[in-house]
Design an enzyme around this catalytic site. Structure first.
Site, PDB file in Angstrom:
ATOM      1  N   TRP B 332       0.838  -1.207   0.000  1.00  0.00           N
ATOM      2  CA  TRP B 332       0.000   0.000   0.000  1.00  0.00           C
ATOM      3  C   TRP B 332       0.871   1.255   0.000  1.00  0.00           C
ATOM      4  CZ3 TRP B 332      -0.318   4.175   3.296  1.00  0.00           C
ATOM      5  CH2 TRP B 332      -1.400   5.029   3.114  1.00  0.00           C
ATOM      6  N   HIS B 333       2.012   1.170   0.727  1.00  0.00           N
ATOM      7  CA  HIS B 333       2.857   2.352   0.856  1.00  0.00           C
ATOM      8  C   HIS B 333       3.545   2.729  -0.449  1.00  0.00           C
ATOM      9  CE1 HIS B 333       2.243   1.791   5.146  1.00  0.00           C
ATOM     10  NE2 HIS B 333       2.607   3.046   5.275  1.00  0.00           N
ATOM     11  N   GLY B 334       3.789   1.754  -1.288  1.00  0.00           N
ATOM     12  CA  GLY B 334       4.439   2.104  -2.540  1.00  0.00           C
ATOM     13  C   GLY B 334       4.629   0.893  -3.408  1.00  0.00           C
TER      14      GLY B 334
END
Lengths: 349, 490
Positions: B332-334
């Protein structure tokens, strides 16, 4: 929702906090009054600077220049300082003098004031003044506006430079910044507080000299351009966007003023774009925007009777002669001086 | 539009007074229009994305209500389209690159994708926020709404649009629908929260961010320099992200809306589980409710009760669920393997902590005084995770982990100590804030939570003084290089 106190008292409490946020920063002025040394006076560039104690104008330099009556005056920062040996250049010129007015960490405001106050207004008559710069530095008026350097070459009032800096810093952000600075004087507080914080972690070092030396070594040996990853180094070394729009930046740059002084005094001016650190396989990469910028700069200078020389891509300046970042190693200074002499015959004609 | 800009200051000063002069429906329309200006300020085309997500989630909820027999179809429609937008813009390039790389390993030459999509700011936040609406409607936690304006205002609510907190539909929508009254007490506390958020961003995050950026730009940092840089990044990411959450909460409070708290002094955590109860709370609870619990439930349904590898079924279900959850949270973060590695690392920490917990339960109760040491240990483990998070180059991570403190030069040691103390110095207010909370000091920014609070003159004086000091500090010590909020890129 909380039902604490009457609505009126709640509103008063809100007003108190908003007022607190606006009024408490005035305390910085009181702190400044305590920490400020006596003798602060309005700056010569009041658009971007609050009153402060300024350093003295360098009259000795003017006297020395007058006495030497040099043919060529060289102006620039450490880029020029690590490349040009004025004594050796004088010898190459056959004894006619070359004086170097280099100041490490200086920018176009300093170069302009040097030319104006130490050369033209001092009544000197060298044949040529040569300015050394990197990429878009010449038209970036706000680049390195450092008081400690400028004080040495600035007069009591510098309205032209002040106007240029004001125009450059004339965005909405700068206007608000100026208003807040005048209100609270936080830039003066920053002037003593920030160095205190930056130096605090090396407070254990025995002497001030040792502390200074350690900070210099951290900057010059650990975080050199050499030590950076290629992409980071490229990012740091290259300007982008609006900074490379020559026509946009020209009216708020010192360049037209330098040319005006050149015409009025009869002193020819030359501009040398030094080559940044090349890669192992060739000259440093240039973006299309930078190439366009340099092309426009060259055309403008030549139209206005100035000389222009671009070191970029010079095969005689390979990576091996560079030391840290864009600086040339000390042992190649004479070599670079000779290159400068050989490749700029018009300057010495 | 970013919070610490002149544009936003003008926007805020115009929107808030106008907002409170309007009736309730007008307020919601203004919220929607203000959100469009706020987001469209970055680039107008971004509005088409948020509008698509709002329309799809609205239609999905309404469809479930009108055609109850097709509830599941409408749920999947809402979820797939919303996550499809996220997937297309955030993960398409990553997926295509990795497929091409895998095929080339197998000897097949595949051209790299020519299409490169720009990642729209805040897309991970508002898609995750929006998708809670069809899910909550499907599971009967809330009824579908008829007002498109309300649903669109919920999806695009500007204070939390770009970097959270990720609000649930069941929490934010009722507030948007309800009549709001201006509370001077809430606005007063919000003003202090705003000043604190700006201070954290401009003074702490941006100043230590310069240190972290310098260290992570080095080709071969020495041991002490590297870990000083990691420490600086740990401070930066907390100060940066929590400052955004604080400012978002403060702005929302001025509008009479309460956003959930996103951070609760995470570096005081003494265990991995506690860290995730304190860090990015709105995301971790989202993953807990929508990923971990369903996955762990499914896994436990397939497991036999007998022990395997010395682990009971519940522990195995937990470990499986948490690994899936944390890998997804990492992604989700990257769209990068380093984020997957970071998520997996935290998954392993959580699973290990769970395995070890029963054995040391009694000992832990007996040694509360060990908590500071455990918090320091947890901070060190978190910092290792931040190395994976910040360093995008896998070979550099391996190199960094192999560094030895004993091979460092004297200058490397001195530089590391210098950078560590400099980052520490800038972050002192952050640690004071955490310690104040730990020692039970009264919160100066939480009037909304204090239903029975009485107006206390000393509290107001303290708030006024603190707000002014924070403004003076931000003016004086703000970093000369203003960095973007880190979480914008997620």
């Amino acid at each position: 929702m909380p039902s604490s106190g009457s609505p009126r008292r709640q509103r008063l409490s809100l007003a108190a906090v908003i007022l607190g946020a606006a009024i408490v920063p005035f305390g910085l002025r009181a702190v400044n009054a305590v920490t400020r040394p006596p003798g602060a006076e309005p700056s010569y560039i009041p658009s971007v600077e609050s009153p402060r104690v300024r350093g003295p104008f360098d009259r000795e330099a003017v006297e020395a220049l007058r006495e030497a009556a040099n043919d060529v005056i060289l102006i620039g920062d450490s880029m020029a300082g690590t490349r040009i040996h004025p004594g050796h250049l004088s010898r190459l010129m056959g004894g006619r003098g070359a004086a170097a007015l280099f100041h490490p960490g200086s920018g176009p405001a300093y170069w302009y004031l040097t030319f104006k106050n130490l050369v033209v207004n001092a009544g000197l008559h060298p044949r040529t003044a040569v300015f050394f710069f990197r990429d878009e530095n010449l038209t970036d008026t706000l680049f390195r506006v450092y008081p400690s350097a400028l004080d040495r070459v600035a007069r009591q009032r510098e309205p032209v430079l002040d106007e240029l800096l004001a125009a450059r810093a004339n965005g909405r952000y700068f206007r608000v910044h100026r208003i807040l600075t005048r209100l609270y004087g936080h830039d003066q507080a920053r002037a003593w507080l920030e160095p205190l914080i930056v130096r605090a972690p090396v407070a254990w070092s025995a002497t001030r000299r040792a502390r200074k030396r350690l900070l210099e070594r951290i900057n010059n040996e650990v975080f050199t351009l050499d030590a950076l990853r290629p992409m980071a180094a490229a990012d740091m070394a290259s300007a982008s966007g609006e900074a490379l729009d020559f026509r946009r930046n020209l009216p708020t740059s010192v360049l037209p003023e330098i040319l005006r002084l050149s015409h009025s005094s009869g002193i020819r001016v030359a501009f040398v774009r030094v080559q940044r650190r090349p890669g192992p396989d060739g000259p440093p990469p240039q973006s299309a925007a930078l190439r366009a910028y340099v092309g426009a700069l060259r055309a403008y200078l030549e139209e206005n009777g100035a000389l222009f020389h671009d070191d970029w891509g010079d095969p005689d300046q390979p990576l091996s002669i560079y030391e840290d970042g864009d600086h040339i190693a000390r042992e190649y200074r004479l070599h670079c001086t000779e290159l400068f002499f050989r490749k700029n015959p018009e300057v010495f004609r | 539009m970013i919070f610490h800009s002149l544009d936003f200051a003008i926007f805020f000063v115009l929107v808030v007074p106008l907002y409170w002069t309007l009736p309730h429906r007008g307020q919601n329309l203004l919220l929607l229009a203000a959100s469009a200006v706020f987001y469209g300020w970055i680039h107008p085309w971004l509005l088409s994305l948020v509008a698509t997500v709002a329309l799809v989630t609205y239609a999905s909820g309404l469809g479930m209500e009108i055609w109850p027999s097709r509830r599941k179809t409408f749920l999947w429609f809402g979820v797939f389209v919303t996550f499809g937008v996220l997937g297309a813009f955030k993960y398409f390039g990553f997926f295509a690159e990795n497929v091409a790389a895998a095929l080339s390993l197998a000897g097949l030459r595949v051209p790299r994708p020519a299409l490169s999509l720009v990642l729209p700011a805040g897309i991970s936040f508002y898609t995750f926020q929006a998708v809670t609406y069809p899910i909550d409607v499907y599971f009967g936690r809330m009824r579908a709404r008829r007002s498109l304006v309300d649903v669109a205002a919920f999806v695009s609510f500007f204070p939390s649009l770009l970097a959270g907190p990720i609000m649930r539909a069941s929490t934010l929508l009722p507030q948007i629908e309800g009549v709001r009254r201006f509370s001077a007490a809430a606005a007063r506390d919000a003003t202090l929260l705003l000043a604190w958020g700006l201070f954290k961003k401009l003074v702490i995050a941006d100043n230590v961010g310069v240190i972290a950026n310098k260290v992570f730009a080095l080709r071969e940092p020495e041991f002490h320099v590297l870990w000083a840089g990691v420490f600086a990044f740990a401070v930066q990411i907390y100060a940066d992200f929590s400052s955004y959450a604080d400012i978002a909460r403060a702005v929302a409070r001025w509008l009479g809306i309460d956003l959930v708290r996103n951070f609760d002094h995470p570096y005081l955590a003494a265990s991995p589980a506690e860290f995730w109860q304190r860090w990015h709370i709105s995301l971790s609870t989202w993953f807990r409710d929508y990923v971990f619990l369903p996955v762990a439930y499914r896994i436990s349904g397939r497991l036999t009760a007998e022990k395997r590898f010395g682990l009971d079924a519940a522990t195995r279900a937990y470990a499986g669920g948490i690994m899936v959850t944390m890998l997804a949270a990492g992604l989700w973060h990257g769209a990068g393997w380093n984020y997957v590695l970071w998520g997996g690392y935290h998954g392993v920490l959580l699973a290990l902590a769970r395995l070890l917990a029963p054995r040391r339960g009694r000992r832990r109760r007996a040694r509360r005084w060990l908590r500071p040491a455990r918090a320091a240990g947890m901070f060190a483990l978190t910092a290792i995770g931040w190395l994976f998070f910040r360093e995008t180059d896998g070979s550099m991570i391996l190199r960094d982990l192999a560094l030895s403190p004993f091979q460092a030069s004297a200058l490397g040691r001195q530089t590391g100590a210098y950078l560590f103390f400099l980052a520490g110095l800038y972050s002192i207010p952050l640690w004071i804030d955490s310690l104040w909370s730990k020692l039970g000091g009264p919160s100066l920014t939480a009037a909304m939570a204090r239903e029975d609070a009485r107006l206390d003159g000393r509290l107001v004086a303290a708030q006024a003084l603190l707000a002014g000091t924070l403004v003076a500090g931000a003016l004086t010590l703000h970093a000369t290089t203003s960095l973007d909020f880190i979480y914008f890129r997620f």
